[in-house]
Design a protein around this motif. Structure first.
Motif, PDB file in Angstrom:
ATOM      1  N   ASP A   1      43.763  30.429  47.765  1.00 34.85           N
ATOM      2  CA  ASP A   1      43.139  29.120  47.999  1.00 34.85           C
ATOM      3  C   ASP A   1      42.583  29.015  49.420  1.00 34.85           C
ATOM      4  N   GLU A   2      43.339  29.515  50.374  1.00 30.47           N
ATOM      5  CA  GLU A   2      42.890  29.420  51.762  1.00 30.47           C
ATOM      6  C   GLU A   2      41.695  30.345  52.019  1.00 30.47           C
ATOM      7  N   LEU A   3      41.759  31.540  51.461  1.00 30.46           N
ATOM      8  CA  LEU A   3      40.627  32.468  51.625  1.00 30.46           C
ATOM      9  C   LEU A   3      39.370  31.940  50.941  1.00 30.46           C
ATOM     10  N   ARG A   4      39.549  31.293  49.799  1.00 29.27           N
ATOM     11  CA  ARG A   4      38.416  30.731  49.057  1.00 29.27           C
ATOM     12  C   ARG A   4      37.674  29.735  49.942  1.00 29.27           C
TER      13      ARG A   4
ATOM     14  N   LEU B   1      35.777  36.999  49.089  1.00 30.03           N
ATOM     15  CA  LEU B   1      36.461  36.892  47.794  1.00 30.03           C
ATOM     16  C   LEU B   1      35.496  37.153  46.641  1.00 30.03           C
ATOM     17  N   ASP B   2      34.258  36.640  46.759  1.00 27.75           N
ATOM     18  CA  ASP B   2      33.279  36.873  45.686  1.00 27.75           C
ATOM     19  C   ASP B   2      33.088  38.366  45.459  1.00 27.75           C
ATOM     20  N   LYS B   3      32.990  39.105  46.575  1.00 28.35           N
ATOM     21  CA  LYS B   3      32.773  40.549  46.448  1.00 28.35           C
ATOM     22  C   LYS B   3      33.992  41.217  45.801  1.00 28.35           C
TER      23      LYS B   3
ATOM     24  N   ARG C   1      44.852  64.594  47.210  1.00 32.08           N
ATOM     25  CA  ARG C   1      44.216  63.291  47.440  1.00 32.08           C
ATOM     26  C   ARG C   1      44.025  62.621  46.089  1.00 32.08           C
ATOM     27  N   GLU C   2      44.619  61.449  45.936  1.00 33.95           N
ATOM     28  CA  GLU C   2      44.420  60.707  44.692  1.00 33.95           C
ATOM     29  C   GLU C   2      43.484  59.537  44.968  1.00 33.95           C
ATOM     30  N   ILE C   3      42.668  59.217  43.980  1.00 35.75           N
ATOM     31  CA  ILE C   3      41.714  58.105  44.092  1.00 35.75           C
ATOM     32  C   ILE C   3      41.885  57.234  42.854  1.00 35.75           C
ATOM     33  N   SER C   4      42.271  55.989  43.080  1.00 30.33           N
ATOM     34  CA  SER C   4      42.591  55.128  41.938  1.00 30.33           C
ATOM     35  C   SER C   4      41.324  54.751  41.178  1.00 30.33           C
ATOM     36  N   PRO C   5      41.489  54.372  39.922  1.00 25.58           N
ATOM     37  CA  PRO C   5      40.353  53.719  39.257  1.00 25.58           C
ATOM     38  C   PRO C   5      40.056  52.401  39.956  1.00 25.58           C
ATOM     39  N   VAL C   6      38.972  51.756  39.593  1.00 23.68           N
ATOM     40  CA  VAL C   6      38.675  50.435  40.154  1.00 23.68           C
ATOM     41  C   VAL C   6      39.715  49.453  39.610  1.00 23.68           C
ATOM     42  N   LEU C   7      40.373  48.749  40.534  1.00 24.07           N
ATOM     43  CA  LEU C   7      41.423  47.809  40.131  1.00 24.07           C
ATOM     44  C   LEU C   7      41.054  46.398  40.571  1.00 24.07           C
ATOM     45  N   ASP C   8      41.575  45.433  39.842  1.00 20.85           N
ATOM     46  CA  ASP C   8      41.354  44.032  40.221  1.00 20.85           C
ATOM     47  C   ASP C   8      41.909  43.758  41.618  1.00 20.85           C
ATOM     48  N   ALA C   9      41.259  42.873  42.336  1.00 21.49           N
ATOM     49  CA  ALA C   9      41.801  42.415  43.618  1.00 21.49           C
ATOM     50  C   ALA C   9      42.283  40.971  43.527  1.00 21.49           C
ATOM     51  N   VAL C  10      41.937  40.316  42.431  1.00 23.91           N
ATOM     52  CA  VAL C  10      42.344  38.920  42.185  1.00 23.91           C
ATOM     53  C   VAL C  10      42.783  38.830  40.733  1.00 23.91           C
ATOM     54  N   LYS C  11      43.880  38.119  40.497  1.00 20.08           N
ATOM     55  CA  LYS C  11      44.340  37.964  39.113  1.00 20.08           C
ATOM     56  C   LYS C  11      44.676  36.514  38.823  1.00 20.08           C
ATOM     57  N   ARG C  12      44.458  36.132  37.554  1.00 18.70           N
ATOM     58  CA  ARG C  12      44.887  34.802  37.137  1.00 18.70           C
ATOM     59  C   ARG C  12      46.328  34.901  36.671  1.00 18.70           C
ATOM     60  N   VAL C  13      47.195  34.089  37.230  1.00 11.66           N
ATOM     61  CA  VAL C  13      48.609  34.153  36.873  1.00 11.66           C
ATOM     62  C   VAL C  13      48.874  33.154  35.747  1.00 11.66           C
ATOM     63  N   PRO C  14      50.022  33.279  35.046  1.00  9.81           N
ATOM     64  CA  PRO C  14      50.231  32.453  33.856  1.00  9.81           C
ATOM     65  C   PRO C  14      50.149  30.947  34.108  1.00  9.81           C
ATOM     66  N   ASN C  15      50.396  30.484  35.312  1.00 10.55           N
ATOM     67  CA  ASN C  15      50.266  29.038  35.547  1.00 10.55           C
ATOM     68  C   ASN C  15      48.804  28.612  35.726  1.00 10.55           C
ATOM     69  N   GLY C  16      47.862  29.562  35.546  1.00 16.52           N
ATOM     70  CA  GLY C  16      46.442  29.220  35.558  1.00 16.52           C
ATOM     71  C   GLY C  16      45.771  29.394  36.909  1.00 16.52           C
ATOM     72  N   ARG C  17      46.558  29.587  37.950  1.00 17.24           N
ATOM     73  CA  ARG C  17      45.952  29.712  39.277  1.00 17.24           C
ATOM     74  C   ARG C  17      45.535  31.146  39.543  1.00 17.24           C
ATOM     75  N   LEU C  18      44.696  31.324  40.544  1.00 23.48           N
ATOM     76  CA  LEU C  18      44.263  32.663  40.914  1.00 23.48           C
ATOM     77  C   LEU C  18      45.108  33.156  42.083  1.00 23.48           C
ATOM     78  N   ALA C  19      45.470  34.428  42.024  1.00 20.87           N
ATOM     79  CA  ALA C  19      46.309  35.012  43.074  1.00 20.87           C
ATOM     80  C   ALA C  19      45.569  36.167  43.741  1.00 20.87           C
ATOM     81  N   PHE C  20      45.767  36.289  45.031  1.00 22.45           N
ATOM     82  CA  PHE C  20      45.208  37.395  45.809  1.00 22.45           C
ATOM     83  C   PHE C  20      46.101  38.610  45.559  1.00 22.45           C
TER      84      PHE C  20
END
Ligand code: FE2
Length: 333
Positions: A158-161, A168-170, A231-250
């Motif tokens: 919320d604060e970063l938004r 955050l958009d990126k 050297r391991e390189i991860s797949p592209v992963l989410d940086a923001v997720k919606r948690v079960p209470n409906g809010r977005l988490a960093f």
């Protein structure tokens, strides 16, 4: 009649009327909960649904006042396994050096050196599979320091938004990729020193490669032989997720990488990139670290404390310490 009650810890914060973290303690007359491990397991069984719903609402719960009943790693394992009936999440793919204590259920927390703090992170958020919940158990408090500070990632979002919307958009559009160089064997002096053999439970390069491929990782061997660096390189992963209470988490490992993925083989700039390969905005990263520090809650450990975290909502870290601190961890789906 409930046999437990809630305490508001001096360090707790409040977000929209919700206390973080919630503290649950036995009522004064619930003597068996203070003396008998099997009574605590039974109590957790009886109150499992309430505990789960409180965890989802508050993001973190501290169980305090059970020190004489839940006093050994085995007591803690029974509380997690039978009391809360949590499905086990084996620790595979992480980068911290740990030692198994009770089966594959209870581990030492990150064994990196006491003088080095561990930055905020969601457990295994740098991997495609991460635990939904985790618990810590304080078998022995440190002499000084050694708290496990926590924060709510929904508040950080919320604060970063408000302050860095483009950043955050990126992240929301592109996700992130994590890269790390590891040796074959553990390097306990490094907070990210877990070797690839332990990380992938693999004796051979071929076996490590099979695990990496199955998880969608790219990789590169930095030399010949079975003890080569990887050297391991991860797949592209989410940086923001919606948690079960409906809010977005960093929900990511940005700040941990920025503050802690540095050793003789790795630098933060080399270890994290946006999913499109571009570098991350360093000013926004610095701002994120400051925001996180402002939301941190550090409750000093008492012997027997158990900290129950919703890994989607709450991040954790570790302060430096002196003394023979022993904090154990258990991960759950
Ligand atoms: Fe952790």
């Amino acid at each position: 009649m409930a046999r437990h009650e809630f305490q508001v810890l001096a360090q707790a914060r409040e977000y929209g009327g919700v206390i973080f973290p919630l503290c649950i303690t036995p009522k004064a007359d619930a003597k068996d909960l203070k003396e008998d491990a099997s009574a605590v397991v039974k109590w957790a069984e009886d109150n499992r649904l309430e505990i789960e719903s409180l965890l989802s609402r508050h993001g973190a719960i501290i169980f305090r006042g059970f020190a004489a009943s839940v006093s050994t790693p085995e007591d803690f394992a029974a509380f997690v396994e039978r009391g809360l009936a949590l499905p086990n999440f084996p620790y595979v793919g992480g980068n911290a050096v740990r030692t198994a204590i009770v089966g594959d259920r209870v581990f030492t927390a990150n064994e990196s050196p006491p003088e080095k703090p561990i930055p905020f992170h969601h457990e295994l958020a740098q991997t495609p599979r991460y635990p939904r919940r985790l618990l810590f158990f304080c078998e022995r408090p440190p002499d000084t320091g050694g708290e496990t500070p926590i924060l709510l990632s929904t508040a950080v979002y919320d604060e970063l938004r408000a302050l860095h919307p483009a950043f955050l958009d990126k992240l929301e559009a592109c996700g992130v990729r994590y890269r790390r160089v590891m040796t074959a064997h553990d390097r306990p002096h490094s907070a990210i020193g877990r070797g690839w053999r332990a990380t992938f439970n693999a004796d051979t390069r071929a076996s490590a490669e099979a695990t990496l491929r199955a998880r969608g990782y790219e990789f590169e061997w930095l030399g010949p032989g079975e003890d080569a660096q990887l050297r391991e390189i991860s797949p592209v992963l989410d940086a923001v997720k919606r948690v079960p209470n409906g809010r977005l988490a960093f929900f990511n490992q940005l700040t941990a990488v920025w503050g802690g993925w540095r050793d003789e083989l790795n630098t933060p700039q080399g270890c994290i990139r946006a999913g499109d390969g571009s570098a991350l905005d360093e000013d926004a990263m610095e701002a994120t670290a400051r925001i996180m520090a402002n939301h941190a809650v550090a409750v000093p450990w008492l012997r027997g404390d158990m900290l129950y975290l919703d890994n989607l909502q709450a991040q954790h870290s570790r302060n430096s310490f002196s003394g023979k601190r022993r904090v154990l961890a258990s991960l759950a789906l």
